[in-house]
Write an enzyme that holds these catalytic residues in place. Structure first.
Site, PDB file in Angstrom:
ATOM      1  N   ASP A 116       0.843  -1.190   0.000  1.00 34.46           N
ATOM      2  CA  ASP A 116       0.000   0.000   0.000  1.00 34.46           C
ATOM      3  C   ASP A 116       0.883   1.246   0.000  1.00 34.46           C
ATOM      4  O   ASP A 116       1.871   1.313   0.758  1.00 34.46           O
ATOM      5  CB  ASP A 116      -0.908   0.003   1.230  1.00 34.46           C
ATOM      6  N   GLU A 146      -4.495   2.293  -4.606  1.00 29.29           N
ATOM      7  CA  GLU A 146      -3.048   2.424  -4.406  1.00 29.29           C
ATOM      8  C   GLU A 146      -2.430   1.156  -3.825  1.00 29.29           C
ATOM      9  O   GLU A 146      -1.333   1.182  -3.266  1.00 29.29           O
ATOM     10  CB  GLU A 146      -2.743   3.610  -3.479  1.00 29.29           C
TER      11      GLU A 146
END
Length: 304
Positions: free
Chosen positions: A172, A216
């Site tokens: 992440d 993301e």
């Protein structure tokens, strides 16, 4: 140079294999099998573009061989053309009902055979390209969520059969919402592309899978990799992203873009599920976030 399409000729008579092979060898990579069982074994181990299949063979005949091929989810899209001396509408209908895409009678006519094989191989390759595009994230060029799930399903099954390690990494980008708020979504897209390229560069084995999980987040599937190996790869990814030195004024842990990762490793066993792998790895990712971000957290988990 593009690799030539691969055609498997299945016939119990060597003379027939040699004759058909001579017609096609200038344009295709030719493999051959002399029985239905051997043909299925080759098809499961080799990426084929088309099978030319005789009907009358000892053991499994062509009809049953074709039915078994079409019942295998990994082979079902493989085009099969029957090449046979059985010249009647009844036999042709039976062959098409078994799943064949075409029916050619012997002795084959070279020009017609080349044209038929060429047409079906071209259609097969077009379908493959469309399937590939459906599994690719257009922004980063990595696989998408669909590819991740397909890779996990395949590798869980394969590693369970071989009693091997399988590892998964979830990545992440830290404080990415703030990055978009400050720099805008166009710069956010450039950041995603740069991070994808950096983490993808660490995956050097053809058997490894690197995908965009969504937003993301990225996910990597590493067959035959234990926890130590997966942690090493995840740490390499973290450093490569840090080395990009992409400015991030909204980060609470440093001046540039960083990533956090969760790593799950274990010996594979039958019965493991894709959601449980993703959920367990996601928990380890959140541990990294709770511990301050820009770090890797990994563990060998028991029965999932």
């Amino acid at each position: 140079m593009n690799q030539r399409p691969v055609v498997l000729i299945v016939d119990d008579e060597i003379a027939n294999i040699e004759m058909i092979g001579a017609v096609l060898e200038d344009d295709y990579e030719i493999l051959f099998a002399r029985s239905g069982n051997q043909a299925i074994e080759i098809a499961r181990k080799t990426k084929l573009d088309l099978i030319l299949l005789d009907i009358v063979m000892p053991g499994l005949d062509g009809y049953e061989t074709c039915r078994l091929i079409k019942q295998d989810p990994k082979l079902a899209d493989l085009p099969v053309i029957f090449t046979t001396g059985l010249d009647s509408v009844e036999y042709e209908v039976q062959g098409l009902a078994a799943g064949a895409i075409d029916y050619v009678t012997k002795p084959v006519q070279p020009v017609a055979l080349r044209r038929r094989v060429g047409n079906h191989v071209e259609m097969k390759q077009m379908r493959d390209r469309l399937t590939s595009l459906a599994m690719v994230d257009p922004l980063t060029g990595l696989g998408n969520r669909r590819m991740l799930e397909a890779a996990l399903e395949e590798e869980i099954s394969r590693m369970a059969r071989e009693s091997q390690w399988l590892s998964m990494i979830l990545v992440d980008i830290d404080f990415f919402k703030q990055f978009n708020d400050i720099y805008g979504h166009l710069e956010g897209d450039k950041c995603l592309q740069a991070v994808a390229k950096a983490i993808g560069a660490v995956m050097r084995r053809g058997s490894d899978h690197c995908t965009r999980f969504g937003g993301e987040e990225f996910a990597c599937v590493l067959p035959k990799t234990d926890l130590a190996g997966a942690l090493h790869i995840a740490e390499q990814m973290r450093r490569k992203v840090e080395d990009l030195a992409i400015p991030h004024a909204g980060s609470k842990i440093g001046p540039s873009v960083t990533i956090s990762s969760g790593v799950l490793s274990r010996y594979c066993e039958r019965g493991m599920t894709i959601p449980s792998w993703i959920e367990s790895t996601d928990k380890l990712l959140y541990e990294s976030k709770n511990l301050g971000r820009n770090r890797v957290t990994g563990r060998v988990i028991g029965l999932i």
